[in-house]
Design an enzyme around this catalytic site. Sequence first.
Site, PDB file in Angstrom:
ATOM      1  N   ASP A  17      34.751  20.158 113.927  1.00 11.46           N
ATOM      2  CA  ASP A  17      35.369  20.778 115.013  1.00 11.46           C
ATOM      3  C   ASP A  17      35.498  22.384 114.904  1.00 11.46           C
ATOM      4  OD1 ASP A  17      36.888  21.224 117.388  1.00 11.46           O
ATOM      5  OD2 ASP A  17      38.362  19.507 116.921  1.00 11.46           O
ATOM      6  N   ASP A  40      36.817  16.967 125.416  1.00 11.48           N
ATOM      7  CA  ASP A  40      38.136  16.492 124.931  1.00 11.48           C
ATOM      8  C   ASP A  40      38.727  15.541 126.298  1.00 11.48           C
ATOM      9  OD1 ASP A  40      38.183  17.231 122.509  1.00 11.48           O
ATOM     10  OD2 ASP A  40      39.315  18.974 123.110  1.00 11.48           O
TER      11      ASP A  40
END
Length: 323
Positions: A63, A128
């Site tokens: 990430d 997300d």
Amino acid sequence: MVNPDSDLYRTHPDWVLKIPSAPLLLSRNQLVLDLTRDEVQSYLFARLNDLLNEYPINYLKWDMNRAIHQPGDQRGRAVGHEQTIGVYRLLSRIRDAHPDVEIESCSSGGGRADFGILAHTDRIWTSDNNDALDRLGIQKGFSMFFPSEIMGSHVGPNVCHLTDRQISMETRVGVSMFGHMGVEANLFELDDNQIKALKAGIELHKEHRDLIHGGTLVRLDTDTLEHSFGIVASDKREAIFSYTQIDSLQNSVGGSLLFVGLDKDRIYSIRIIWPEQPQSYSKSILDVINGSQISGEALINVGVQLPIMKPASLLVFHLLCVD
């Protein structure tokens, strides 16, 4: 990334990207490690290699969760491109040492979606935002550049953390099954019916995964209240199509779904395979659709009439050649 309040940064403050004449810019209380430096590469590989050797880890979520505002090295040179190559180099080294570890590229989703990184990762986290209705557009945009087999698409929780919207389990499953399917919901917060639907949806995805990941994607033109697409096998003997009614329709009669991409000279059996118990305001239409045998030419040019359904609901059709 590195937190300035850490032993690593206190020991090696020169290991971060920066512009020497400017103050450091934090994001999420983090600075960015300079991956153009060999010593940084060696340090990170050693730490990750130790973890992967010591523990039974089979998945890494890589990430990159902050932007690079100061892409400069210690000599003040711009190294944005070299930093990207450094990411590839580190991932390649990890992959060579641990070929069975699955690596996901992530940065709020599409912030790290590029063709170069696909040589070193297995999937991309698309966004997300796992609100199923928002995901329809997100996944359509993603499909313009990348195949469904690397598109991270998860069944979200009962209430989406970004939109505060509550969408049925059937719709959440029906949207997520068309990518690299996963679950991002607390199973302890689901009731028995939701667990049952989730299990059935996962099994359905597995049953048709080869087609979903290996077929030809067909994009269909729809208005803003609907969303449709299909995936057709290379030999055109099988296909799977999805129709979502996003909001209330303005008409009293449902429109038609055209099954573009089929073989016009073949006969197909058409079944509704999701949800397990379709609901609409005109059930008789669903009864006529389900199990019918229709020519490819009729399915392509005329299609089948759709029922009027509740907002945020969908239907998944499976078509199989019978001749």
